[in-house]
Every structure is written in structure tokens, then in C-alpha cells.
Design an enzyme around this catalytic site. Sequence first.
Site, PDB file in Angstrom:
ATOM      1  CE  LYS A  35      34.772   0.758  23.433  1.00  0.00           C
ATOM      2  NZ  LYS A  35      35.821   0.423  24.072  1.00  0.00           N
ATOM      3  CB  THR A  36      32.374   5.407  23.442  1.00  0.00           C
ATOM      4  OG1 THR A  36      33.306   4.368  23.300  1.00  0.00           O
ATOM      5  CG2 THR A  36      32.563   6.307  24.472  1.00  0.00           C
ATOM      6  CG  ASP A 222      35.198   1.227  27.667  1.00  0.00           C
ATOM      7  OD1 ASP A 222      34.704   0.456  27.225  1.00  0.00           O
ATOM      8  OD2 ASP A 222      35.669   2.600  27.120  1.00  0.00           O
ATOM      9  CD  GLU A 223      38.801  -0.670  25.589  1.00  0.00           C
ATOM     10  OE1 GLU A 223      38.872  -2.116  25.164  1.00  0.00           O
ATOM     11  OE2 GLU A 223      39.137   0.044  24.811  1.00  0.00           O
ATOM     12  CD  GLN A 253      38.379  -4.220  19.279  1.00  0.00           C
ATOM     13  OE1 GLN A 253      39.012  -3.251  19.688  1.00  0.00           O
ATOM     14  NE2 GLN A 253      36.901  -4.223  19.519  1.00  0.00           N
ATOM     15  NE  ARG A 605      41.314  -0.525  15.766  1.00  0.00           N
ATOM     16  CZ  ARG A 605      40.186  -0.586  16.240  1.00  0.00           C
ATOM     17  NH1 ARG A 605      39.704   0.475  16.928  1.00  0.00           N
ATOM     18  NH2 ARG A 605      39.344  -1.891  16.661  1.00  0.00           N
TER      19      ARG A 605
END
Length: 754
Positions: A35-36, A222-223, A253, A605
Site C-alpha cells: 500500500k505504501t 494512510d491507515e 488491522q 508480520r
Amino acid sequence: MATHDPLEGLNPPQREVVLHEGSPLLVLAGAGSGKTRALTHRIAHLVGARGVAPGSILAVTFTNKAAGEIRERLRGLLGESGRGIRAGTFHSICVRLLRAYGDRIGLTREFTIYDEADRSQVLKALVREANLGDDTFHPNRLVHAMGVLKSRGIDPRDSDAEVPGTAGERKLELLREYQERLTQAGALDFDDLLLVTVRMLRQNEALTDYLRTGPFHHLLIDEFQDTNSVQHQFVRLVAGGGDRLMAVGDEDQSIYGWRGADVSHILRFERDFPRTRVIKLEQNYRSTGNILKAAHSIIAADKTRRDKTLWTDGSQGEPVLLRATPTDLDEARFVVSEILRLARVENRRPRDFAIFYRTNAQSRAIEDELRRWNLPYIIVGGTRFYDRAEIKDALCYLRAALSPGEPVALRRILNRPARGIGATTLERVDAIAREHRVSWPEALGIATQRPEITPSSRKSLDKFLVWLREVQATAGDVHPVALLERLLGESGYLAALEKDDDPEAQGRRENLDELIRVAGEFETREPEGTARQFLDEVSLVADSDDVDEQRDRVNMMTLHTAKGLEFPVVFLVGLEEQLLPHVRSMNLPLALAEERRLLYVGMTRARERLAISYADARVLHGERRPSVPSRFLADLDRECAKFVGVTSLGSGQYHRPAAPAAPSIQRSAFVPPASKGPSQERAIDRETSQEAVRKLLPTDEMKPGMVVFHPTFGRGTIRGSSDYGESKKVLVQFSTVGLKKLLVKQANLGVFAD
DNA sequence: TGACCTTCCATTTTT
DNA sequence: TGGAAGGTCA
């Protein structure tokens, strides 16, 4: 011109993200789906192909680290042509807006920022003054109530402000008083930064229009699943219809609901912004097939969520390991022996490993075991650099120099170093402030004329105030390094530290040097930067103890801290009822779902290997009690997992599987890097070191430079010692845990026989 | 003012 | 159980 084609190497949905224009864009990006990458490439495309001015792009994140990463990647993609693109946290953007335009709502330009500790300090003082020793008015409850209120965009002084629960009215009164004090002091707390900005924008349409069409024209958030109500209000204000808004997030998340984050913002995005284009990123580039499958089996059991399935075209990898052990100590042994085994068999380094747990207290057992095997480790997000006493002191000096009317910082530095201005004097100053109805800093000035203050205190107070006013007069124009050095030098702070023969004083000096180094870096980066801007920046920094890939250490952290990171090998420990899900969340359906997502975040992760474990008994608050495997484990897909020692999942029955075998190798694979001398070059494990330690070191033989062995911390070098009569202390640098101060009579140090 | 003793507290904590 | 914070004493 772009130096790199932003579309190169992207998968089809990522390309769509980059190319979309003309309507609001919502990107639902699964863990590890790049996504980044999509976000930064979209910005590169805006600038390079669509000719958008860099100065009209704003990317908003939740952490400084994420903002830094975006800036870094943009430098790589755009080089010089990307200069002027803004990327920052909600808080840092708001600070800048308030410094620039806050005078429109009567905010002083010198406002100071209060952190959580300051908030707690002020509330504690209020509770004490009101004589409310009652548990109902425990400062922590008030701190929490304040957060809940403000994260919704409500000032406690608003007419619709309410505090639920017992004595809500009285609590609200206290919160109002708190807010009054902040206003008087010219201070804003973290939540105020957002709240006040939103109010300022509401009251100043012209300003909001300017931002909407100017610097914040293209907005990327973001987020998004972690936004709270005020942040959401900010986005809606600045985004307008949202035609140039892009939000990225992943409902799976969302783990900060307890802090006011509201997943519904992402769920109702399409209603808030009609004509929204939704793009899902579901291809995962991080984990093996088995890890993804296992993680999916956990998250998919939440039936209320919108389904989304991550896939990979990479390999299946090893099965996920589920390990049960009799006790938490055995669990720690399992983790460490597995680390040693993989280090040997797969040639992995300490930094390849991460250990995640739900609560901080769980780290201890594992730390002890890591130390026994001389494995270097770091607790990520543990003691924070900016929370250390000497750093806070230094920053309070800066604050006091830059914000003359502010009492909290002033109070802190007044007697640091000791100037003979003790508690009695402070109380009398409080009394003067009440009596004359003046601010605390003003009361200090009056105190120098008053008979009830002892002459010696009066004298040193006067001297201090004269000096401080002199510094304040020019502080606004001075660069941070010069100002810091002046403050710490002239105040006598450094001199006092020099004289201090406490072995920890050395560490404190080093920390202050580090702070000055950080200030120096700031000056290089921002040649025009003022001390005020530097202070703003560091006030909004959470952790300098970032994951440090240079240092080769095992990473330990809570599940919350793990978000956004990735590691080749992950251990997730303590999968037990009351721990994960945590007791305090077990009976609340929304909180329970969040616990599940926390587990999901932890699992995703892992890149190559994932091991999950639980113990059947655990020591909690000094008491050993049986535990039950987490209910979430019942959802784990057995096809992609290997169970070891697990006898009765989900039945809630107590059972006793076998303890793991002792680590099969006798020697730690890792040589502590600091070792000196030929005979100490070799690695030391428990057996050999015990053999090597010939005798306990007598007190009078402890000298700096000596290489010693400690039964818990392992090998170390004596750095210094001090003598306080009975309590002589030594400072030892250990390779596992760094500097430790030990009381000599308990130091229990051994010397090596060579 | 600092050393020592007692008492309290224990979920997570992007800023 | 262990650590932090607050209180007490010299």
C-alpha cells in the site's frame, strides 16, 4: 520530470490506484499488499505525469516513521522534482497550521505542547487540591475520560460535554478546570492540537478554502481505519467533496478502537463521499502461503467483517508451528531454543527474529532466557528516549525559555539542578498565586519580594528568574543547538551532572549529547529552523528506539507495536484466555473482535516462519495459575499448521504436555561484539561461563575496564563506580542489556580465569 | 536533599 | 512478583 516510471513493476490494482482520477478513492489494502508503494507511486504520477504542483499534495500518516518512509520513497521516485510535497502526521500538520494561523482564534503563537505525562501531572494536581483522594477520581480515569471526550472533538467546556459513570458531573468539572489551566498556561495537549485545528477551520471558511484549493488540494490519508472522530472531521473539512482524496486502510488491522479509532469511518466512506471508487489490494508480497492461510483462518472467523482474501504467488513455506508448554518458563525456553536452532540450521541472525506478546509484563521471562544464552535483544518501544528524565529536563528548559507564561516546565526546572528551592517554597508560591489570582510564573516573581520565603531561597529564585528572562528575551531567534547549550550550560545543569559521581550520570550526559546531536541534525536539515520548530518536532516524536536494522539484535515488542513491521521469523507467545483475548476485553464483543484482529496483525508480520505458543500455567502478579488456550486457536486452520505438545485445544481442560527439550547446542551462536582480548573473544554460554568464573570479585577489586560476568546479565565491562558509604555502586556495560547500575553488595560479579 | 522504606498497581499507547 | 511513586527521616 519523474526520474522513474511510477507504473513500472506494479500489479493491475496498484496501477489502478496510481491512475485513478476524478472521484474519491478508497484503497482497501491487505497486510503486505504494497500500500505504501501504491500511495507513493500515485504521488509520483501526480507530479510527473499529471503536472500537479508538489506544493499542493499532502500525505497524512499516524507516525513520524511512516511519514519519513513516504518522504524517503518519494525522494527515490522523484528526486528534486518532489521537493515541496508535504508528508506528516495529523498532529504535526495541525501544529504547523496552529502556529501559522492560530492567532485568528486568539491562540498565542508561543503555545506549548503538553504530552500525556504533563496532562496526568496537571490532573493529579487538581485532584490533590480538591482533596478527592477517592478512587473514583483516580487521575488515570480522568486522563482517560479526557481522551474519550477530546477524540470526539468535544472540549470539556462545551455545553454538550458529558462524562459517563459515577460522579460524572464532578469529573467534568475537574476536566473543565484542567482545560482552564491549559488555556491560562498557553498550552495545548495532544488531543487539543486536532480539536483546536478543526474549530479554527470551521470558524475560518476562507482559510479552509485556501487549504482545500491550495496546499492540501491532493489529500492522501494512510491507515484510515485508525482515524478517530476529530481526525475524520479534519479530513472531511479539508477534502470537501473528496474528488482529490485518497484513503488507504484495512479494517482487519484496526487495533486502536480503545483509543478512539473508529472503523466505521472506513466502512461508511462511500456514503460520506459519493461516487467513491473502491480498489482492493489483495496480493500479498510478504508472507508464505501457509502463514497467510493460517492468518486468514483466524480473521475469517469474525463473521461481521467484509470478506477479503489475501493470496500470494510465492511458496507455501513451512507450516505454522503451534507449541504448547507446561509453564511460561518452558515457553521462553522453547522460543530461545528455536532461535538458537534456526540460527544454526538456517544461518539466521538475531535481527531476523521477532517476539510478540500482548502485555509488556510477558517480556520478562523471555528476556531472562535470552540473557542466559547471551543473545542480544532490544525491546522496541520500551523506555523511550524522550521520556528519560534528563531529556525531559532539557526540553523543559527549552519550553520555559520559549513560552514564558507556561508553569509546568518552569516548575520542573526550577530546582534542577538543586538551587535550594524546595517543596515548601513551591507551596508558598502556590499560595501567592491563589491569593493574588495570578498565574504561577507571575507568582514566582512576586515571591522574590515576600517575607515568607526564606532569604536564601529568595536570593537564588531571583537570580534564576533574572537569568531566565535574559534568555527568554532572545530565545526566539536562536538556533536550537546554541540555545540548548546555553540553557544547560548557564543553568548549571551540565556542571551538576559533571560533579555527580553516580555512575548513571555518565549515561545522562551521553543522552544529552545525543539530544544536541539530534538538534544539530535538525539544523542541517532546516537551516532556517528555529528552536521553537525543533521543540515542536521532538514533542511529537514517540520513539527514537525504532527498529534498528543496523544492530543485530532479537526484536521484542507488544502486538500493538508490531503493526507496520515485518520480520523473517516471528514468535507469538501467550495465546491464552485472559491474555489474548485480554481479560478486560473478553466480555465486550467489539473489544473481543479487536483482540482477534490484534492476533491477525501479529501473524501477518511474519515473512517465512511463524510460531505460536501458549503455556498451561503462568506466573501472574507473583502467583502461579493455570491458563486455558486462547479461543482463537480453535479457528486455526490445521492444514497449514503443525501442532506440538497440544493435547486439548478449545476444550478448556487443564492438561500437561511435555516440556521442550533443552537447547541442543552448548554454545551460543553469537559472539557479543564488544569483547576484547584474545581469551575473551570466544562466545560464552552458561556452562562455559560458569566454569570460567573462578571467583566472585571482591568489592575493592572492582575497577573500570574489568571484564566481569554476572549470573543474570552475562558478560560485561565495568565502566565506573561510586561510593556512597554503605551503598557503593558499579556501572557495568553488558552486551545483552546495555548499561546497568548495580549495588555492589548485590552485584555478584565474577571474574574470568584466564 | 537524598537514601530508604512503604504502598500501590499491573492492557494495549501512532502523537 | 517487581517497579514506580510517594512519604519519611536524618
